[in-house]
Design a protein around this motif. Structure first.
Motif, PDB file in Angstrom:
ATOM      1  N   HIS A  40       0.885  -1.110  -0.175  1.00  0.00           N
ATOM      2  CA  HIS A  40      -0.123   0.108  -0.066  1.00  0.00           C
ATOM      3  C   HIS A  40       0.741   1.179   0.005  1.00  0.00           C
ATOM      4  CE1 HIS A  40      -3.291   2.715   0.805  1.00  0.00           C
ATOM      5  NE2 HIS A  40      -2.967   3.119   1.863  1.00  0.00           N
ATOM      6  N   SER A  41       1.929   1.345   0.811  1.00  0.00           N
ATOM      7  CA  SER A  41       2.740   2.154   0.774  1.00  0.00           C
ATOM      8  C   SER A  41       3.684   2.377  -0.483  1.00  0.00           C
ATOM      9  CB  SER A  41       3.802   2.313   1.910  1.00  0.00           C
ATOM     10  OG  SER A  41       4.681   3.207   1.998  1.00  0.00           O
ATOM     11  N   ARG A  42       4.050   1.617  -1.016  1.00  0.00           N
ATOM     12  CA  ARG A  42       4.452   1.249  -2.534  1.00  0.00           C
ATOM     13  C   ARG A  42       3.783   1.901  -3.559  1.00  0.00           C
ATOM     14  NH1 ARG A  42       9.269   2.067  -4.815  1.00  0.00           N
ATOM     15  NH2 ARG A  42       9.472   0.940  -6.733  1.00  0.00           N
ATOM     16  N   VAL A  43       2.583   1.706  -3.380  1.00  0.00           N
ATOM     17  CA  VAL A  43       1.736   2.358  -4.498  1.00  0.00           C
ATOM     18  C   VAL A  43       1.669   3.876  -4.279  1.00  0.00           C
ATOM     19  CG1 VAL A  43      -0.857   2.344  -5.249  1.00  0.00           C
ATOM     20  CG2 VAL A  43       0.436   0.164  -4.785  1.00  0.00           C
ATOM     21  N   ALA A  44       1.359   4.117  -3.286  1.00  0.00           N
ATOM     22  CA  ALA A  44       1.322   5.678  -2.894  1.00  0.00           C
ATOM     23  C   ALA A  44       2.734   6.478  -3.310  1.00  0.00           C
ATOM     24  CB  ALA A  44       1.146   5.953  -1.087  1.00  0.00           C
ATOM     25  N   GLU A  45       3.740   5.626  -3.102  1.00  0.00           N
ATOM     26  CA  GLU A  45       5.248   6.221  -3.310  1.00  0.00           C
ATOM     27  C   GLU A  45       5.140   6.086  -4.977  1.00  0.00           C
ATOM     28  OE1 GLU A  45       9.987   5.412  -2.830  1.00  0.00           O
ATOM     29  OE2 GLU A  45       8.564   3.987  -2.142  1.00  0.00           O
ATOM     30  N   LEU A  46       4.821   5.227  -5.606  1.00  0.00           N
ATOM     31  CA  LEU A  46       4.957   5.268  -7.011  1.00  0.00           C
ATOM     32  C   LEU A  46       3.921   6.357  -7.659  1.00  0.00           C
ATOM     33  CD1 LEU A  46       4.973   1.555  -8.083  1.00  0.00           C
ATOM     34  CD2 LEU A  46       6.853   2.976  -7.912  1.00  0.00           C
TER      35      LEU A  46
ATOM     36  N   PHE B 164      15.280  -0.975   8.853  1.00  0.00           N
ATOM     37  CA  PHE B 164      15.083  -0.056  10.160  1.00  0.00           C
ATOM     38  C   PHE B 164      16.370   0.598  10.399  1.00  0.00           C
ATOM     39  CE2 PHE B 164      15.248   0.686  14.763  1.00  0.00           C
ATOM     40  CZ  PHE B 164      14.508   1.779  14.716  1.00  0.00           C
ATOM     41  N   LEU B 165      17.498  -0.284  10.471  1.00  0.00           N
ATOM     42  CA  LEU B 165      18.705   0.116  10.676  1.00  0.00           C
ATOM     43  C   LEU B 165      19.395   0.969   9.439  1.00  0.00           C
ATOM     44  CD1 LEU B 165      20.409  -3.317  11.781  1.00  0.00           C
ATOM     45  CD2 LEU B 165      19.917  -1.110  13.363  1.00  0.00           C
ATOM     46  N   PHE B 166      19.015   0.887   8.339  1.00  0.00           N
ATOM     47  CA  PHE B 166      19.433   1.734   7.157  1.00  0.00           C
ATOM     48  C   PHE B 166      18.698   2.974   7.411  1.00  0.00           C
ATOM     49  CE2 PHE B 166      18.308   3.425   2.931  1.00  0.00           C
ATOM     50  CZ  PHE B 166      19.331   3.788   2.498  1.00  0.00           C
ATOM     51  N   TYR B 167      17.482   2.943   7.684  1.00  0.00           N
ATOM     52  CA  TYR B 167      16.963   4.407   7.706  1.00  0.00           C
ATOM     53  C   TYR B 167      17.669   5.153   8.875  1.00  0.00           C
ATOM     54  CZ  TYR B 167      13.541   2.680   4.593  1.00  0.00           C
ATOM     55  OH  TYR B 167      12.778   1.968   3.611  1.00  0.00           O
ATOM     56  N   LEU B 168      17.740   4.252   9.886  1.00  0.00           N
ATOM     57  CA  LEU B 168      18.442   5.100  11.322  1.00  0.00           C
ATOM     58  C   LEU B 168      19.720   5.445  10.808  1.00  0.00           C
ATOM     59  CD1 LEU B 168      17.364   5.252  14.038  1.00  0.00           C
ATOM     60  CD2 LEU B 168      18.437   3.405  14.637  1.00  0.00           C
ATOM     61  N   GLY B 169      20.562   4.624  10.045  1.00  0.00           N
ATOM     62  CA  GLY B 169      21.771   5.430   9.672  1.00  0.00           C
ATOM     63  C   GLY B 169      21.579   6.570   8.789  1.00  0.00           C
TER      64      GLY B 169
ATOM     65  N   ARG C 124      10.472   5.706   5.991  1.00  0.00           N
ATOM     66  CA  ARG C 124      10.554   6.101   4.381  1.00  0.00           C
ATOM     67  C   ARG C 124       9.688   7.274   3.918  1.00  0.00           C
ATOM     68  NH1 ARG C 124      13.040   3.073   0.462  1.00  0.00           N
ATOM     69  NH2 ARG C 124      11.980   3.451  -1.783  1.00  0.00           N
ATOM     70  N   ASN C 125       8.415   7.257   4.542  1.00  0.00           N
ATOM     71  CA  ASN C 125       7.681   8.284   4.465  1.00  0.00           C
ATOM     72  C   ASN C 125       8.262   9.797   4.601  1.00  0.00           C
ATOM     73  OD1 ASN C 125       5.523  10.227   4.107  1.00  0.00           O
ATOM     74  ND2 ASN C 125       4.140   8.522   3.981  1.00  0.00           N
ATOM     75  N   TYR C 126       8.792   9.834   5.777  1.00  0.00           N
ATOM     76  CA  TYR C 126       9.490  10.998   6.109  1.00  0.00           C
ATOM     77  C   TYR C 126      10.745  11.462   5.558  1.00  0.00           C
ATOM     78  CZ  TYR C 126       6.396  11.481  10.298  1.00  0.00           C
ATOM     79  OH  TYR C 126       5.117  11.813  11.244  1.00  0.00           O
ATOM     80  N   LEU C 127      11.452  10.650   5.330  1.00  0.00           N
ATOM     81  CA  LEU C 127      12.791  10.568   4.459  1.00  0.00           C
ATOM     82  C   LEU C 127      12.500  10.877   3.082  1.00  0.00           C
ATOM     83  CD1 LEU C 127      15.007   7.750   6.252  1.00  0.00           C
ATOM     84  CD2 LEU C 127      14.795  10.063   6.713  1.00  0.00           C
TER      85      LEU C 127
ATOM     86  N   LEU D  66      12.264  14.829   5.802  1.00  0.00           N
ATOM     87  CA  LEU D  66      11.713  15.276   7.212  1.00  0.00           C
ATOM     88  C   LEU D  66      12.676  14.527   8.504  1.00  0.00           C
ATOM     89  CD1 LEU D  66       8.122  15.509   6.451  1.00  0.00           C
ATOM     90  CD2 LEU D  66       9.430  17.465   6.351  1.00  0.00           C
ATOM     91  N   TYR D  67      13.868  15.066   8.367  1.00  0.00           N
ATOM     92  CA  TYR D  67      14.724  14.133   9.245  1.00  0.00           C
ATOM     93  C   TYR D  67      14.272  14.559  10.886  1.00  0.00           C
ATOM     94  CZ  TYR D  67      17.424  13.460   5.280  1.00  0.00           C
ATOM     95  OH  TYR D  67      17.844  12.889   4.049  1.00  0.00           O
ATOM     96  N   ASP D  68      13.820  15.540  11.244  1.00  0.00           N
ATOM     97  CA  ASP D  68      13.452  15.816  12.639  1.00  0.00           C
ATOM     98  C   ASP D  68      12.275  14.857  13.140  1.00  0.00           C
ATOM     99  OD1 ASP D  68      15.532  17.765  13.128  1.00  0.00           O
ATOM    100  OD2 ASP D  68      14.175  19.248  12.354  1.00  0.00           O
ATOM    101  N   GLN D  69      11.262  14.831  12.134  1.00  0.00           N
ATOM    102  CA  GLN D  69       9.972  14.083  12.369  1.00  0.00           C
ATOM    103  C   GLN D  69      10.263  12.547  12.455  1.00  0.00           C
ATOM    104  OE1 GLN D  69      10.238  16.589  10.507  1.00  0.00           O
ATOM    105  NE2 GLN D  69       8.260  17.756  10.271  1.00  0.00           N
TER     106      GLN D  69
END
Length: 492
Positions: A172-178, A246-251, A214-217, A221-224
């Protein structure tokens, strides 16, 4: 042997062209349909036994199943699983299949279903249709299908449905991103995250947290994103794939917030959590960011990283960037930025690479300090490609203050004098490096212990039951009586 080979080749040439390929295609479609039907039975078995491992086994095969989907297979599957009055709603999303296929023949022979499938099977088939729409780039139909699927899963409250629903959230998130509508589903993802947390749906929590990050990045929106990480707890029982994401986004978050040491730690863990023989694109993305973070820390990545077959082409711009930083060549650094700027922006590393200019200058000043015992600011400005000697003097003063070089400035004499280098083993740096390695080994040991799994209720196998205990006590009493009688016989 030669005559036999000629006969075989002549027979193949005389056969009608395309017949064998068509038969093979029909056989593949029929085999794919049978495999998905077996997956449906596995899901039903998991629901009846309340064992999520059967459903998890089916979801692990989703990438392989995805490559086998087409209109013929999906139409045959829907016709065999759903009753007549429920087929039309799903068949509208499936493309028309070629007539006269073996799958249609087998579907006509099979008896039609008399009742609706269980919600887990219904959700899984709907998910397969959504994946097929994404693969065929039918984004408008995929958006409608995804919205119907979300309405379907939000009305259910079944623990056996959690694993399948987690996959639905991701697509669902992937469709919204595309379709460039990620901001429109943010409130929905937050609401589902609250519900998953209350229901102890750990896999759903992991997927939703990663989708929100992924939505924020995506919108920088790094603060959020950092606030979300600080307010929620990523479940320990999540799968390795979700942990790697998760670890990649955290990095990425920590690198943007100038916490490079923590960012490198998370990125290294993401590389280790990711599949070693698959997910090449993910590993390339993580390695790109890891190279930039190591350069920001003042380290030079090993050349072997850039020589890997799966990384050589994608890391070519970063190899040239590493060479420019290692040599401290500002002119070369500017050329790399100009030539590969669009690629760096596409990789979301351009902002971090701009920060490397200070590292290039520091490296150049360090090499100058090691090469010359005394040098004038004019010569430093010429070597660094700066506009004036005053800029070079300010940069050298900042480098001395930060401890980059051991030197002194003589304004009256108009030169920089380098001090003799100290023995590094007289400092605390070896001790700190040794402590860092020990901490890493201890953390790796603790994570390995936490990842160990045991069969359920295996601790009770060695314990005897109540009936066995009574039998043993009865045998002990009989043995004691026999021993007492033997003693009486021995002493009349």
């Amino acid at each position: 042997m030669g005559i036999e080979n000629i006969d075989v080749e002549m027979k193949n040439a005389d056969s009608p062209p395309g017949l064998e390929a068509g038969d093979s295609k029909r056989d593949v479609d029929l085999q794919s349909l049978l495999e998905i039907r077996e997956q449906v039975r596995q899901i039903e078995k998991g629901v009846s036994n309340k064992e999520n491992r059967f459903i998890l086994r089916v979801l692990r095969c989703l990438p392989n199943t995805r490559r086998k989907l087409n209109g013929s297979v999906l139409r045959g599957l829907i016709s065999q699983v759903y009753p007549v009055n429920e087929r039309d709603a799903l068949l509208t999303y499936v493309e028309e299949s070629s007539g006269g296929s073996e799958v249609e023949t087998q579907t006509q022979r099979a008896r039609s279903a008399t009742k609706s499938p269980v919600p887990e099977v219904d959700t899984y088939i709907h998910l397969l249709i959504l994946v097929r729409l994404i693969d065929t780039n039918k984004l408008h139909e995929a958006t409608k299908c995804s919205e119907v699927l979300m309405n379907k899963v939000t009305s259910q409250n079944r623990r056996t449905l959690d694993l399948v629903v987690a996959k639905c959230y991701f697509y669902h998130s992937r469709v919204a991103e595309l379709t460039n509508k990620l901001d429109s589903i943010r409130s929905f993802l937050h609401a589902r995250l609250r519900t998953a947390t209350l229901r102890n749906d750990f896999e759903g929590q992991a997927v939703l947290i990663n989708c929100l990050l992924r939505n924020y990045l995506h919108y920088s929106l790094y603060d959020q994103a950092d606030k979300l990480v600080s307010k929620c707890i990523f479940p320990e029982t999540a799968s390795n794939n979700e942990w790697a994401r998760f670890l990649f986004y955290l990095g990425r978050i920590k690198a943007a917030r100038l916490e490079y040491s923590i960012a490198r730690k998370h990125l290294v863990q993401a590389m280790r959590k990711a599949p070693q023989n698959a997910a090449i694109g993910f590993r390339q993305t993580v390695q790109k960011l890891l190279v930039v973070v190591e350069l920001l820390l003042g380290d030079i990545p090993e050349r072997q990283i850039f020589r890997q077959a799966s990384m050589r082409h994608s890391l070519a711009p970063y190899f040239q960037l590493t060479q420019a930083v290692r040599m401290g060549n500002l002119h070369r650094f500017g050329e790399v930025l100009e030539n590969f700027g669009p690629q760096f922006r596409l990789d979301h590393t351009f902002t971090l690479i701009l920060r490397l200019r200070h590292n290039v200058i520091k490296t150049a000043i360090r090499s100058i300090g090691l090469s010359y015992s005394r040098i004038s600011p004019q010569d430093i400005a010429k070597k660094l490609g700066l506009d004036s000697a005053e800029d070079a003097e300010f940069i050298v003063a900042k480098a001395i203050k930060d401890g980059v070089i051991e030197a002194t400035l003589d304004p009256e004499g108009g030169y920089m004098r380098s001090k003799e280098s100290n023995d590094i083993y007289c400092t605390k740096e070896p001790q700190m490096a040794f402590h860092q390695r020990i901490s890493f080994c201890l953390d790796l040991h603790n994570q390995s212990v936490k990842a160990m799994r045991y069969p359920p209720k295996s601790y009770g196998k060695e314990l005897e039951s109540a009936e066995e205990r009574r039998e043993r006590e009865q045998q002990d009493l009989e043995l004691a009586k026999e021993m007492a009688e033997e003693d009486d016989d021995g002493f009349p």
